[in-house]
Design a protein around this motif. Sequence first.
Motif, mmCIF file in Angstrom:
data_model
loop_
_atom_site.group_PDB
_atom_site.id
_atom_site.type_symbol
_atom_site.label_atom_id
_atom_site.label_comp_id
_atom_site.label_asym_id
_atom_site.label_seq_id
_atom_site.Cartn_x
_atom_site.Cartn_y
_atom_site.Cartn_z
ATOM 1 N N ALA A 86 0.842 -1.186 0.000
ATOM 2 C CA ALA A 86 0.000 0.000 0.000
ATOM 3 C C ALA A 86 0.881 1.241 0.000
ATOM 4 O O ALA A 86 1.942 1.268 0.630
ATOM 5 C CB ALA A 86 -0.909 0.002 1.219
ATOM 6 N N VAL A 87 0.438 2.282 -0.704
ATOM 7 C CA VAL A 87 1.156 3.545 -0.781
ATOM 8 C C VAL A 87 0.453 4.560 0.118
ATOM 9 O O VAL A 87 -0.763 4.755 0.005
ATOM 10 C CB VAL A 87 1.204 4.075 -2.229
ATOM 11 N N ILE A 88 1.226 5.187 1.004
ATOM 12 C CA ILE A 88 0.691 6.185 1.924
ATOM 13 C C ILE A 88 1.457 7.485 1.717
ATOM 14 O O ILE A 88 2.684 7.518 1.870
ATOM 15 C CB ILE A 88 0.829 5.713 3.389
ATOM 16 N N HIS A 89 0.753 8.542 1.347
ATOM 17 C CA HIS A 89 1.397 9.850 1.154
ATOM 18 C C HIS A 89 1.676 10.451 2.525
ATOM 19 O O HIS A 89 0.765 10.635 3.329
ATOM 20 C CB HIS A 89 0.486 10.753 0.328
ATOM 21 N N THR A 90 2.943 10.782 2.785
ATOM 22 C CA THR A 90 3.367 11.260 4.107
ATOM 23 C C THR A 90 4.251 12.498 3.961
ATOM 24 O O THR A 90 5.463 12.444 4.159
ATOM 25 C CB THR A 90 4.135 10.160 4.855
ATOM 26 N N ARG A 105 3.330 -6.876 8.359
ATOM 27 C CA ARG A 105 3.425 -5.811 9.367
ATOM 28 C C ARG A 105 4.739 -5.063 9.215
ATOM 29 O O ARG A 105 5.468 -4.832 10.192
ATOM 30 C CB ARG A 105 3.277 -6.375 10.793
ATOM 31 N N LEU A 106 5.042 -4.692 7.970
ATOM 32 C CA LEU A 106 6.305 -4.037 7.643
ATOM 33 C C LEU A 106 6.047 -2.775 6.850
ATOM 34 O O LEU A 106 5.292 -2.792 5.876
ATOM 35 C CB LEU A 106 7.197 -4.982 6.824
ATOM 36 N N ALA A 107 6.695 -1.681 7.240
ATOM 37 C CA ALA A 107 6.601 -0.412 6.522
ATOM 38 C C ALA A 107 7.993 0.072 6.158
ATOM 39 O O ALA A 107 8.943 -0.072 6.941
ATOM 40 C CB ALA A 107 5.891 0.637 7.370
ATOM 41 N N LEU A 108 8.114 0.655 4.982
ATOM 42 C CA LEU A 108 9.346 1.297 4.548
ATOM 43 C C LEU A 108 9.058 2.785 4.523
ATOM 44 O O LEU A 108 8.317 3.277 3.675
ATOM 45 C CB LEU A 108 9.769 0.775 3.173
ATOM 46 N N VAL A 109 9.643 3.509 5.475
ATOM 47 C CA VAL A 109 9.186 4.867 5.760
ATOM 48 C C VAL A 109 10.139 5.960 5.288
ATOM 49 O O VAL A 109 9.883 7.145 5.554
ATOM 50 C CB VAL A 109 8.901 5.046 7.269
ATOM 51 N N GLY A 110 11.204 5.604 4.575
ATOM 52 C CA GLY A 110 12.109 6.649 4.091
ATOM 53 C C GLY A 110 12.590 7.522 5.236
ATOM 54 O O GLY A 110 12.977 7.027 6.304
ATOM 55 N N ASP A 111 12.531 8.839 5.038
ATOM 56 C CA ASP A 111 13.047 9.764 6.043
ATOM 57 C C ASP A 111 11.939 10.458 6.839
ATOM 58 O O ASP A 111 12.115 11.566 7.338
ATOM 59 C CB ASP A 111 13.933 10.820 5.375
ATOM 60 N N VAL A 112 10.782 9.803 6.974
ATOM 61 C CA VAL A 112 9.704 10.370 7.792
ATOM 62 C C VAL A 112 9.997 10.174 9.273
ATOM 63 O O VAL A 112 9.896 11.097 10.084
ATOM 64 C CB VAL A 112 8.354 9.731 7.419
ATOM 65 N N SER A 115 13.940 9.491 16.500
ATOM 66 C CA SER A 115 13.991 10.811 15.869
ATOM 67 C C SER A 115 12.977 10.878 14.729
ATOM 68 O O SER A 115 12.218 9.939 14.492
ATOM 69 C CB SER A 115 15.404 11.114 15.353
ATOM 70 N N ILE A 116 12.978 12.017 14.022
ATOM 71 C CA ILE A 116 12.103 12.217 12.871
ATOM 72 C C ILE A 116 12.916 12.860 11.753
ATOM 73 O O ILE A 116 14.049 13.304 11.964
ATOM 74 C CB ILE A 116 10.897 13.118 13.220
ATOM 75 N N GLY A 117 12.331 12.941 10.576
ATOM 76 C CA GLY A 117 13.008 13.527 9.434
ATOM 77 C C GLY A 117 13.209 15.029 9.585
ATOM 78 O O GLY A 117 12.442 15.706 10.284
ATOM 79 N N ARG A 118 14.218 15.543 8.920
ATOM 80 C CA ARG A 118 14.458 16.981 8.894
ATOM 81 C C ARG A 118 13.335 17.688 8.141
ATOM 82 O O ARG A 118 12.759 17.136 7.209
ATOM 83 C CB ARG A 118 15.798 17.291 8.208
ATOM 84 N N THR A 119 13.067 18.922 8.555
ATOM 85 C CA THR A 119 12.037 19.703 7.879
ATOM 86 C C THR A 119 12.557 21.070 7.430
ATOM 87 O O THR A 119 11.776 21.950 7.088
ATOM 88 C CB THR A 119 10.820 19.909 8.794
ATOM 89 N N ASP A 120 13.888 21.228 7.421
ATOM 90 C CA ASP A 120 14.472 22.519 7.051
ATOM 91 C C ASP A 120 14.876 22.591 5.588
ATOM 92 O O ASP A 120 15.495 23.558 5.163
ATOM 93 C CB ASP A 120 15.668 22.847 7.945
ATOM 94 N N GLN A 161 5.080 20.686 11.273
ATOM 95 C CA GLN A 161 3.753 20.269 11.708
ATOM 96 C C GLN A 161 3.139 19.254 10.749
ATOM 97 O O GLN A 161 2.433 18.328 11.166
ATOM 98 C CB GLN A 161 2.836 21.493 11.868
ATOM 99 N N THR A 162 3.407 19.420 9.467
ATOM 100 C CA THR A 162 2.913 18.455 8.482
ATOM 101 C C THR A 162 3.547 17.092 8.702
ATOM 102 O O THR A 162 2.872 16.056 8.608
ATOM 103 C CB THR A 162 3.200 18.956 7.056
ATOM 104 N N LEU A 163 4.847 17.069 9.014
ATOM 105 C CA LEU A 163 5.537 15.800 9.263
ATOM 106 C C LEU A 163 4.969 15.103 10.497
ATOM 107 O O LEU A 163 4.705 13.894 10.471
ATOM 108 C CB LEU A 163 7.034 16.041 9.434
ATOM 109 N N ILE A 164 4.779 15.855 11.575
ATOM 110 C CA ILE A 164 4.227 15.259 12.791
ATOM 111 C C ILE A 164 2.848 14.679 12.514
ATOM 112 O O ILE A 164 2.500 13.577 12.974
ATOM 113 C CB ILE A 164 4.167 16.305 13.925
ATOM 114 N N ALA A 165 2.036 15.409 11.753
ATOM 115 C CA ALA A 165 0.705 14.913 11.408
ATOM 116 C C ALA A 165 0.790 13.634 10.574
ATOM 117 O O ALA A 165 -0.002 12.700 10.764
ATOM 118 C CB ALA A 165 -0.084 15.979 10.667
ATOM 119 N N SER A 166 1.728 13.579 9.643
ATOM 120 C CA SER A 166 1.898 12.366 8.831
ATOM 121 C C SER A 166 2.200 11.163 9.706
ATOM 122 O O SER A 166 1.658 10.065 9.504
ATOM 123 C CB SER A 166 3.026 12.566 7.813
#
Length: 213
Positions: A125-129, A145-152, A157-162, A169-174
């Motif tokens: 399944a494809v999930i836009h994040t 039960r496996l996800a490939l989440v890239g840099d989200v 930690s979480i992905g950079r947003t700079d 805020q969009t990343l946290i919501a994703s």
Amino acid sequence: MKFEIVPVTPFAQNCTVLWCEETRRAAVVDPGGDVERIAAALERHGLTLERILLTHGHLDHVGGTVEMRERYGVPVEGPQEEDRFWLDGLPRQAQMFGFPHTDAFLPDRWLNDGDTVAVGNATLAVIHTPGHTPGHVVFFHAPSRLALVGDVLFAGSIGRTDFPKGDYQTLIASIKQRLFPLGDDVAFIPGHGPMSTFGDERADNPFVSGRAG
């Protein structure tokens, strides 16, 4: 569904070779570079590559895509089209980060939320994040039960947003609205570093845990 993580590029990006056990047909997710290393993993497991999947357009995730597409004659799918500007800017990205010249390219198929991609007899399944980049997507195989989440999301930690068109805020919501509802038992392969589970990150990750609100 089986997989092997192949670290590539000076950024130690987690390229993933993902395959269907029944058919031995495979996808390569985020071939950022070091194509010979990725090819060796495919050969070692006796796999037939049928597609390349991209989570987003940053150089360390896509830098080997053109070489792999030409070598294997397979389609490239992803990311979502909002990341087109990152793919168009690959030559500049390579120059900025001291990577070898990388040609701009476009995928054979842009992906959108709710799409699916096939790997042998398996379906992802494809999930836009969005948030790290505007066109970032996650690939989820529900039976494993496996996800490939890239840099989200990362372990702790979480992905950079700079970066351009990143948004905190969009990343946290994703993460909270698109990924965590998939289940605490879901294991994920991040773009860098060790695997974790959504449950562990929901509990302990200071950016997205319940304690942090």
